[in-house]
Design a protein around this motif. Structure first.
Motif, mmCIF file in Angstrom:
data_model
loop_
_atom_site.group_PDB
_atom_site.id
_atom_site.type_symbol
_atom_site.label_atom_id
_atom_site.label_comp_id
_atom_site.label_asym_id
_atom_site.label_seq_id
_atom_site.Cartn_x
_atom_site.Cartn_y
_atom_site.Cartn_z
ATOM 1 N N GLY A 57 0.783 -1.230 0.000
ATOM 2 C CA GLY A 57 0.000 0.000 0.000
ATOM 3 C C GLY A 57 0.810 1.272 0.000
ATOM 4 O O GLY A 57 0.259 2.366 0.085
ATOM 5 N N VAL A 58 2.119 1.176 -0.128
ATOM 6 C CA VAL A 58 2.987 2.353 -0.150
ATOM 7 C C VAL A 58 2.934 3.056 -1.500
ATOM 8 O O VAL A 58 3.201 4.245 -1.613
ATOM 9 C CB VAL A 58 4.446 1.952 0.223
ATOM 10 C CG1 VAL A 58 5.404 3.110 0.035
ATOM 11 C CG2 VAL A 58 4.489 1.451 1.650
ATOM 12 N N CYS A 59 2.558 2.334 -2.520
ATOM 13 C CA CYS A 59 2.457 2.870 -3.876
ATOM 14 C C CYS A 59 1.172 2.337 -4.500
ATOM 15 O O CYS A 59 0.763 1.205 -4.224
ATOM 16 C CB CYS A 59 3.674 2.409 -4.676
ATOM 17 S SG CYS A 59 3.691 2.991 -6.373
ATOM 18 N N THR A 60 0.527 3.148 -5.328
ATOM 19 C CA THR A 60 -0.705 2.745 -5.987
ATOM 20 C C THR A 60 -0.645 3.105 -7.465
ATOM 21 O O THR A 60 -0.180 4.195 -7.815
ATOM 22 C CB THR A 60 -1.936 3.411 -5.336
ATOM 23 O OG1 THR A 60 -1.947 3.099 -3.947
ATOM 24 C CG2 THR A 60 -3.233 2.941 -5.976
ATOM 25 N N ILE A 61 -1.098 2.191 -8.312
ATOM 26 C CA ILE A 61 -1.236 2.452 -9.749
ATOM 27 C C ILE A 61 -2.706 2.686 -10.031
ATOM 28 O O ILE A 61 -3.554 1.883 -9.653
ATOM 29 C CB ILE A 61 -0.723 1.274 -10.594
ATOM 30 C CG1 ILE A 61 0.775 1.086 -10.375
ATOM 31 C CG2 ILE A 61 -1.039 1.498 -12.070
ATOM 32 C CD1 ILE A 61 1.347 -0.097 -11.136
ATOM 33 N N TYR A 62 -2.993 3.811 -10.675
ATOM 34 C CA TYR A 62 -4.353 4.161 -11.084
ATOM 35 C C TYR A 62 -4.416 4.106 -12.607
ATOM 36 O O TYR A 62 -3.524 4.619 -13.279
ATOM 37 C CB TYR A 62 -4.705 5.576 -10.624
ATOM 38 C CG TYR A 62 -4.683 5.746 -9.123
ATOM 39 C CD1 TYR A 62 -5.830 5.495 -8.371
ATOM 40 C CD2 TYR A 62 -3.532 6.146 -8.470
ATOM 41 C CE1 TYR A 62 -5.810 5.642 -6.991
ATOM 42 C CE2 TYR A 62 -3.511 6.296 -7.094
ATOM 43 C CZ TYR A 62 -4.650 6.043 -6.359
ATOM 44 O OH TYR A 62 -4.639 6.180 -4.992
ATOM 45 N N MET A 63 -5.460 3.491 -13.128
ATOM 46 C CA MET A 63 -5.668 3.396 -14.570
ATOM 47 C C MET A 63 -7.056 3.920 -14.888
ATOM 48 O O MET A 63 -7.991 3.735 -14.122
ATOM 49 C CB MET A 63 -5.559 1.949 -15.044
ATOM 50 C CG MET A 63 -4.205 1.299 -14.832
ATOM 51 S SD MET A 63 -2.904 1.957 -15.875
ATOM 52 C CE MET A 63 -3.496 1.523 -17.497
ATOM 53 N N ALA A 64 -7.178 4.568 -16.066
ATOM 54 C CA ALA A 64 -8.476 5.048 -16.509
ATOM 55 C C ALA A 64 -8.452 5.155 -18.032
ATOM 56 O O ALA A 64 -7.392 5.234 -18.656
ATOM 57 C CB ALA A 64 -8.800 6.411 -15.888
#
Length: 162
Positions: free
Chosen positions: A153-160
């Protein structure tokens, strides 16, 4: 094309992507100073837009997402990689200690600036995360907005998608 609001960051990018470091199959990359809240390209100019560890620094995040939406072609993809605050009970105390004490101390040693990297945990905590972030993406016009947490949970990838 790589853009950043900081000319110093653009200079570093140019140095890192010098002609000596390119592999045979890599294309040339143009780097330029520009504000992501007012991207200097026409509508539907790109198939992909990526931001790595930067949206938390946008003055107006929704406006930034609207600009990225504007310059993407229909069906184009947005990928945002951002630091995030872990929520797990095992990792959270270590994360707090690391971001509050270790990162600022290393930043001071390297930069000789007492404030160096002290802003980091503050900026991470202040940016929308998880569902809040994907809600902003949808508000900007994106569809199929989703996220995947990495590294506890230290880094998150968001896609859209546009």
């Amino acid at each position: 094309i790589g853009i950043d609001i900081s000319e110093k960051m653009i200079d570093i990018a140019r140095q890192k992507y010098s002609s000596e470091s390119k592999t045979e199959n890599q294309q040339d990359v143009e780097f330029m100073t520009a504000d992501c809240l007012n991207i200097p390209f026409s509508n539907e100019s790109f198939k992909f837009v990526t931001v790595a560890y930067g949206v938390r620094n946008f003055e107006h995040l929704l406006q930034g997402y609207k600009e990225m939406f504007r310059v993407l072609e229909k069906g184009g993809q947005l990928c945002v990689i951002e630091l995030s605050t872990p929520t797990g009970t095992l990792i959270k105390p270590f994360y707090k200690f690391y971001t509050r004490y270790i990162i600022p101390a290393v930043g001071r040693l390297i930069s000789h600036d007492n404030r160096a990297y002290a802003y980091l945990p503050e900026s991470i905590a202040a940016v929308p995360q998880g569902n809040e972030m994907t809600t902003l993406m949808r508000e900007a016009g994106f569809s199929h907005a989703c996220y995947h947490k990495l590294t506890f949970g230290v880094c998150t990838i968001y896609m859209a998608t546009k």
